[in-house]
Structure formats: structure tokens, C-alpha cells
Enzyme design. Structure first.
Site, mmCIF file in Angstrom:
data_model
loop_
_atom_site.group_PDB
_atom_site.id
_atom_site.type_symbol
_atom_site.label_atom_id
_atom_site.label_comp_id
_atom_site.label_asym_id
_atom_site.label_seq_id
_atom_site.Cartn_x
_atom_site.Cartn_y
_atom_site.Cartn_z
ATOM 1 N N CYS A 191 -12.441 9.312 19.766
ATOM 2 C CA CYS A 191 -11.484 10.122 19.003
ATOM 3 C C CYS A 191 -11.356 11.509 19.574
ATOM 4 C CB CYS A 191 -11.837 10.204 17.532
ATOM 5 S SG CYS A 191 -13.352 9.453 17.071
ATOM 6 N N GLN B 169 -22.284 2.448 14.304
ATOM 7 C CA GLN B 169 -22.702 2.161 15.673
ATOM 8 C C GLN B 169 -23.984 1.330 15.726
ATOM 9 O OE1 GLN B 169 -21.056 2.606 18.380
ATOM 10 N NE2 GLN B 169 -19.448 4.018 17.752
ATOM 11 N N HIS C 222 -14.251 -3.016 13.645
ATOM 12 C CA HIS C 222 -13.869 -3.143 15.057
ATOM 13 C C HIS C 222 -14.994 -2.782 16.023
ATOM 14 C CE1 HIS C 222 -12.831 1.048 16.493
ATOM 15 N NE2 HIS C 222 -12.819 1.278 15.202
ATOM 16 N N GLY D 266 -14.373 2.787 9.109
ATOM 17 C CA GLY D 266 -15.546 3.645 9.018
ATOM 18 C C GLY D 266 -15.209 5.058 8.572
#
Lengths: 384, 375
Positions: B317, B172, B194, B71
Site C-alpha cells: 500500500c 500476515q 487474499h 483486513g
């Protein structure tokens, strides 16, 4: 004959080693966490995978593990170094030197730099495929930021004189990048001893998974790069994006195995390659080996069959997976620019094959290849 | 300790069994997808089959799917490669959107969101009038921290009125809410494997037929020249399987939504000062962003961890770095509330008893700390 097919395209890609697969599976199953989730155990397990792999990948080239950045493959690594160095240093040093026989992605990245206003020198190579060090030294000037020369050529397998290039670069205060996709894990490499500042590595060329690679990036302020992918600050800010622990663990294990088995593998492949070459010479006495006869990675053979029609030859050896050039260019018609650069005629270039052997090549496969090629040559009336 | 309860699906989702099977199979298939020999063609087929499945997930044409490393790369490629003269980005985007626009070499404008977390459309129009044309408007479909769903169709229409192009980060949203690229009207849409139960290290860029995309990674010309580099065959094949199953999972969203409602209802009835974020907007059914006044998010995360429940206090992150969520700040929440919030993100393996445990742990922490702080 028992075999119906044989894979001899190890420069395009290599089969995944089962030991590598085994090292990856835990990260696909129970240890599936995001390695950047610093707040829970799932994240820590995945992060540990990255740390271990960093050690493994660094060990092969005698580098400190902090100097390794994981990314999606050698193409990305080459793009990052070439564009990143020129963006970072190009204002004062707007000159890049590379070689006409580099992998397409290096040439394309260099082209992007040229379009952005930087000066790009493409060095020629000799008939043996190797650059002339005097020419390199002449090409370097006060504005040169970096020299990028691949370690082992993907089409003809020749090994460029890395140590000598590194010494020249160091002497002149120029950065040195080597695309080692075809060399890493196969021939001894030592980034310090060879004066390498950046090295690109690919997993799928060393029996690891596709979609992952590494960049060795010498630590220090003179080797700062402008990142090409921005985001969550992963990989020390040099390369954003969630890391794939399974892929990275696979790369680490693949590197480890290569290092452990390097000498023994080289011996085995040398014996096999000698048999392949002498067998081919028997059925095609006029055969030409493209590139330097000795300074080459022993798992690669690029040969021309003068006088034969390449398309027919390629069609007649179906079942034997070899290529007529680099894999990414396979779908594109036209003779190889690498063979052109070493001075091969169009005719000879079109009648050439690249045979790549590796870890899982067997004697039976060599026999199969020799038989197939001999038959195909006989169909065209021989090659003498 | 009992089996760990994973409630951090927005950070990464557990990989599906069928994906592991496919990845293992693909890894054992030899060949470079660009080679023309049989070995090459057989792995090429794995890539192309996955492309069909990902196209189905995104509701786009098969040839409009470009695979890449995830992404983050997808967003970088679009934001830096659309050729726009300016970038207008929403204040609640994922960090990679801001970081990429900083390096796009054109002026960047940040469009505010209202208290409900939705893009202020009047401000957007003002910016489109002011920004050098053509602009690229980048607004995510569903937010990673709050689950809030933006009216992308309306935003795309506004962008097009001004001759701008529109990118939506659907990382998302995929697998949580249906995606129809054509109906959304966006010119670019980006996906990550993922987050839908596929392997890490793979993503996709969806481009409308007329949308330009200068490659971020140049080289051998793979992916129709849009993204060079040998394809991550196993990853892509796994992504395909995950995409297909993620679509089936949409039917499961009612169940997951009910689990979330139960959690939110129970904590609200227990503590009247709890702050649930995004309630007034459409949200993905799996995400709950909830503040326990007076108790730091990190403290809560630690408490849940001790109880075998894994969730986070922000996006993965940036977790580890202690800073206020830019998403909650943009919505106008005070630092006190933002710092006291956690993100619960449920998924296909979440059970009733998992949610029981979550509620129990939340209430016990509240009674021990927040109740006292607030009394």
C-alpha cells in the site's frame, strides 16, 4: 407444470450474469496481483481493472470517473456518506433530513448521528410512498447539512422525485444523497441533471457480485467527507483497504450491460409485469398494489391480499422465492415499517408479498407464480 | 522472457484453484443470505460453512467470526469499536492501525520496539499505567515487512493485568504460522482472505465472547449486528476454502523456510556487508527483509523486475510512495539501510529454481553496483 421453483426476489439480490462472471475470472486467476503494488506488472494489471471499471460505473450516471469510489457495498456507501458528511460538516450544520421508508442501513446510520448529538428529521411519506416536496422544503433550515432520499424503494418499488429534490437542495445550499441501490442501472439517472451530490450503488442488485459497491461523490470542496475506514490511502484516501479487482471488474461489467440494455429490458419487464398483475387480479380481485401505481420500478410489485392470513399464504407458495419484506429484515418478525409508513393496517401488511422480476425471469416463471398464488388463495377461500 | 517469478506473497497471494472453483460456484448460486426462502437459505449455508473453516484457521469459536470487507476494515472496526478509553499501538503496525487509531477519538500511544523488532514490554507497562483505562493494546502477530513474530501471549497477559483489551492483526501470520486464538489470549484478532490465497475484498474479525464491538457499518443487522451489509457470499465461501488449505500449507512451511535460508545464506556468503533484518527474532518462514548497502530499494526492485522477478521494497500500500519504512526506522535502522532494503516473500508456488533465479539476480546486481560502492 414443469417448473418446481421460481426466483422472484430480484430486490433482495439478482443472479450473477454469466458475462459478468467471465469478466471477473481473469482477476481471480492469472491477474491476481494487489492493485496497489505499484512496482510490478501484477499490480499494474489489477490497477488497470479498477480504472476500466471506474469508467464503466461512472458512465451509467453521466459522472466523471474520478468521482467514483469503490467499497464493499451500498450499506458501506450509505454509512460513509451519512456519517462522513455529518462528521465533516455537522459542527456548523448539525441537521440531517431523511425519510421514514429508507433502507434500514440509512436509518441506522442516521440513528448513529442522532446519538452523536446531531438533529435528524425523518420525513413521512404519503399513501403512495412518495415524499411531499413542500414538507421537505419546510424541513430544510439554515442548519441542514444534507438530505438523503432513496431513488427506488426496496420494498414497494416507488420512485422518489429526484430531480425536484435535487433542485430544492441546490436552491437551499444543502447536500443531496440518494441511495440508488435499487435504481442504478435500471432507470435513467444523471447526477448532474438531478443535482445529486452523493449516490450509493450496489453490484449484486444489478446482476453483479455481492460484496462490492460504489459511491458517486461529486468533486469539490463542499462535498468533502470524513473517511470512515483508514489505512493505506487507497481510493484517494476516502476508503482504505486492498481493492478486490475481480469484484470491481464485475461491478463495472454489470453496469455496462445494464446501461446498454436498459431500454429493452424495461420494455420486456413491463410486458411481463402487466401479465403478472392482471393474472393476480383475476385470482384476487380485492388485491391492493402498495405504493404509487405508476411512479415505480417496473420490476417490483408489492401487493396485499386483504383478508388472507399472510403466514399461511407464504407457506403455501413454497417453491416460489418471494419475500414479505426487505431481505435483511426477513429473519425479523413483525410487519414491515415501510408498509406501516404508507398507512397499511397490520393485517394488510401481514398479507403482503413482494414479487421481484428481472433479467432472467421467464414467462413460464410468471405462470408458475400465478398458479402457485392462485392455489394458495383458493385454499383460504378466495380474496374478493 | 521466462515465466514470471512472483515473490510478493505478503502483498497478495495467488488465488488457489479450489478457491476459484468455489467462487464461481457460489456466484452462480442465486439468493440473498438473509432471505428465508430456499434460495436464500442455500447461500446462507455457503456463508456458514465458510465460518466454520475460518474459525478453524483462527482457532476460535464459530460464532466469534464476523466477516467483513478485508483486513483494513477489520482493524478499523476493532480499533474504533472496542470502546476503549485509549489505544496503545506498536510502532511497527500496518498503516491502517495508525490511521484507524487517529480517528478513534481517544488518546493514542505508540509503544516502541527494540532492535530485534519486538515490543518493549517495560515501556508497554509504563504506558498502561499512564493511559486512560481501559486501554486497547494493538500489536500485530507477524509483521508484513520483516515477518517478525511478536510474543502476543505475553503482551496479552500484560494488557489484561491492567484491565486492558488486546487486539492482534494476524493478517500476515495466517497460513504461515499456526494461530490459536484462545492460546494467544487476545480479545480481538483480524484476518484477510487474499493473503492466504483467497479472493480480495474479504476479511474477518474474531472477537472473544466478552469483547465489545460497536459496528463500523450499521444497517440491516447482518453478522449478528456486528457488520451490516449483504454478505459477499462468493468471497466468503472462497475465503473458507482458502482458510482450510492454508492450514494444510503449514506443513509446507519447512520447505519454504529452507528456500529462504538458502537465499539468505547465499547472499551473506557472497557479500559480507549484507544486512538481514529480523534474524534474532522468530519470523514467518516465507519472509526475508534484506538490505543491499548503497543500492536503493527501488533500483533493486526494477532490476529484479527486468529479470522477471516480482517483489517489493516495502508494503504494497505504500509502495509507489517513496518514503522510509516506518518499521525499519522503529527498529533503529538508519535511513541508509532502510532505503536499501527489499522484501522477498515466498509462498506455496515458489520452487527451488525460482530461488536460484533470485539468488543469481541478487548477486549480479550486487557485483555490478554494491560491490563497487562499498569497495
Amino acid at each position: 407444470m414443469t417448473l418446481k421453483s421460481a426466483y422472484m426476489d430480484y430486490q433482495a439480490t439478482t443472479p450473477l450474469d454469466e458475462r459478468v462472471l467471465a469478466s471477473m475470472l481473469p482477476y481471480l486467476t492469472e491477474k491476481f496481483g494487489n492493485p496497489h503494488s505499484a512496482e510490478h506488472r501484477f499490480g499494474w494489471e489489477a490497477e488497470a481493472a479498477l480504472d476500466v471499471a471506474r469508467e464503466q460505473v461512472a458512465g451509467v450516471i453521466s459522472a466523471p470517473s474520478e468521482a467514483i469510489t469503490f467499497l464493499s457495498g451500498a450499506t458501506e456507501a450509505n454509512n460513509l456518506v451519512i456519517k462522513g458528511v455529518m462528521e465533516q460538516w455537522g459542527r456548523n450544520k448539525p441537521h440531517l433530513i431523511t425519510v421514514s421508508t429508507e433502507h434500514k442501513c440509512v436509518l441506522e446510520a442516521a440513528e448513529v448521528c442522532r446519538k452523536a448529538g446531531f438533529r435528524v428529521t425523518l420525513l413521512p411519506v404519503g399513501q403512495d410512498g412518495i415524499i411531499d416536496l413542500n414538507q421537505l422544503e419546510e424541513a430544510i433550515d439554515a442548519e441542514t447539512a444534507m438530505v438523503s432520499v432513496m431513488a427506488v424503494n426496496n420494498e414497494i418499488g416507488i420512485i422518489q422525485p429526484l430531480s425536484e429534490i435535487g433542485e430544492l437542495c441546490r436552491k437551499n445550499g444543502v447536500l443531496f444523497h440518494t441511495d440508488a441501490a435499487q435504481a442504478y442501472g435500471k432507470i435513467p439517472l444523471d447526477v448532474e441533471a438531478m443535482g445529486v451530490d452523493f449516490m450509493s450503488v450496489s453490484a449484486h442488485k444489478i446482476y453483479g457480485p455481492k460484496g462490492v459497491g460504489a459511491l458517486y461523490h461529486k468533486l469539490g470542496k463542499y462535498t468533502t467527507l470524513t473517511p470512515q475506514m483508514h489505512g493505506g490511502g487507497q481510493e484517494g484516501g476516502l476508503r482504505a483497504g486492498t481493492q478486490a479487482p475481480a469484484l470491481v471488474a464485475g461491478l463495472g461489467r454489470a453496469a455496462d450491460i445494464c446501461a446498454a440494455e436498459m431500454a429493452q429490458e424495461q420494455g420486456r419487464l413491463t410486458t411481463m409485469m402487466n401479465r403478472l398483475v392482471s393474472g393476480l387480479k383475476k385470482s384476487a380481485p380485492a388485491l391492493i398494489i402498495n405504493g404509487h401505481p405508476d411512479k415505480r420500478w417496473i420490476g417490483n410489485l408489492n401487493v396485499s391480499f386483504p383478508g388472507l392470513v399472510g403466514d399461511r399464504l407464504f407457506a403455501d407458495i413454497r417453491g416460489l422465492a418471494v419475500s414479505t419484506g426487505a431481505a435483511c429484515a426477513s429473519a425479523v418478525a413483525g410487519p414491515s415499517y415501510v408498509l406501516d409508513a404508507i398507512g397499511l393496517s397490520d393485517m394488510d401488511a401481514k398479507s403482503s408479498l413482494r414479487l421481484g422480476i428481472g433479467r432472467f425471469t421467464t414467462d413460464e416463471e410468471i405462470d408458475f407464480a400465478l398458479d402457485k398464488i392462485a392455489e394458495a388463495i383458493a385454499k383460504q377461500g378466495g380474496c374478493e | 522472457m521466462t515465466t514470471p517469478i512472483y515473490m510478493d506473497y505478503n502483498a497478495t497471494a495467488p488465488i488457489r484453484d479450489s478457491v476459484i472453483e468455489m467462487v464461481s460456484l457460489a456466484m452462480q448460486t442465486v439468493g440473498n443470505p438473509s432471505s428465508v426462502h430456499t434460495a436464500g437459505r442455500s447461500v446462507r449455508r455457503l456463508v456458514e460453512e465458510a465460518r466454520v473453516k475460518v474459525a478453524a484457521l483462527a482457532g476460535c469459536r464459530v460464532r466469534d467470526v464476523t466477516f467483513c470487507s478485508g483486513g483494513t476494515e477489520a482493524s478499523n472496526a476493532v480499533i474504533r469499536g472496542s470502546g476503549a478509553a485509549s489505544i496503545i499501538i506498536s510502532a511497527v503496525e500496518h498503516e491502517c492501525g495508525f490511521a484507524a487509531s487517529k480517528h478513534a477519538g481517544v488518546p493514542t500511544y505508540v509503544v516502541e520496539v527494540d532492535r530485534k523488532g519486538l515490543v518493549d514490554q517495560n515501556k508497554l507497562r509504563e504506558m498502561l499505567r499512564e493511559a486512560p483505562a481501559p486501554a486497547l493494546v494493538s500489536v500485530m502477530l507477524a509483521n508484513n515487512e520483516t515477518g517478525i513474530i511478536q510474543p502476543v501471549r505475553e503482551i496479552a497477559d500484560i494488557a489484561h493485568e491492567f484491565g486492558a483489551r488486546m487486539h492482534t492483526d494476524a493478517v500476515q501470520a495466517a497460513g504461515k504460522t499456526p494461530i490459536d486464538f484462545n492460546a494467544l489470549g487476545a480479545d480481538y484478532l483480524t484476518l484477510s482472505s487474499h493473503k492466504v490465497g483467497g479472493p480480495q475484498g474479504v476479511g474477518a474479525i474474531i472477537t472473544a465472547p466478552t469483547a465489545p464491538l460497536a459496528p463500523l457499518v450499521a444497517g440491516g443487522g447482518q453478522e449478528l449486528g456486528r457488520r451490516s451489509g449483504t454478505e459477499n457470499v462468493a468471497g466468503i465461501a472462497g475465503f473458507g476454502v482458502a482458510a482450510l488449505e492454508a492450514m494444510d500449507d503449514l506443513a509446507d512451511m519447512n520447505r519454504i523456510g529452507a528456500l529462504r535460508e538458502r537465499f539468505e545464506a547465499d547472499v551473506t556468503s557472497h557479500a559480507n556487508n549484507v544486512c538481514l533484518i529480523g534474524l534474532e527474532s522468530p519470523r514467518t518462514a516465507n519472509t526475508s527483509c534484506v538490505a543491499m548497502p548503497g543500492v536503493k530499494g527501488e533500483t533493486q526492485v526494477m532490476h529484479f523486475d527486468l529479470n522477471g522477478i516480482f517483489l517489493s521494497s516495502g508494503s504494497a500500500c505504500s509502495s509507489g510512495k517513496v518514503k522510509v519504512s516506518h518499521v525499519l526506522s522503529a527498529m533503529g535502522y538508519e535511513d541508509d539501510t532502510a532505503n536499501a532494503s527489499i522484501r522477498v516473500s515466498l509462498g506455496r508456488l515458489t520452487t527451488e529454481s525460482d530461488v536460484d533465479a533470485l539468488i543469481k539476480a541478487w548477486i549480479s546486481l550486487y557485483d555490478r553496483t554494491a560491490a563497487r560502492v562499498n569497495s
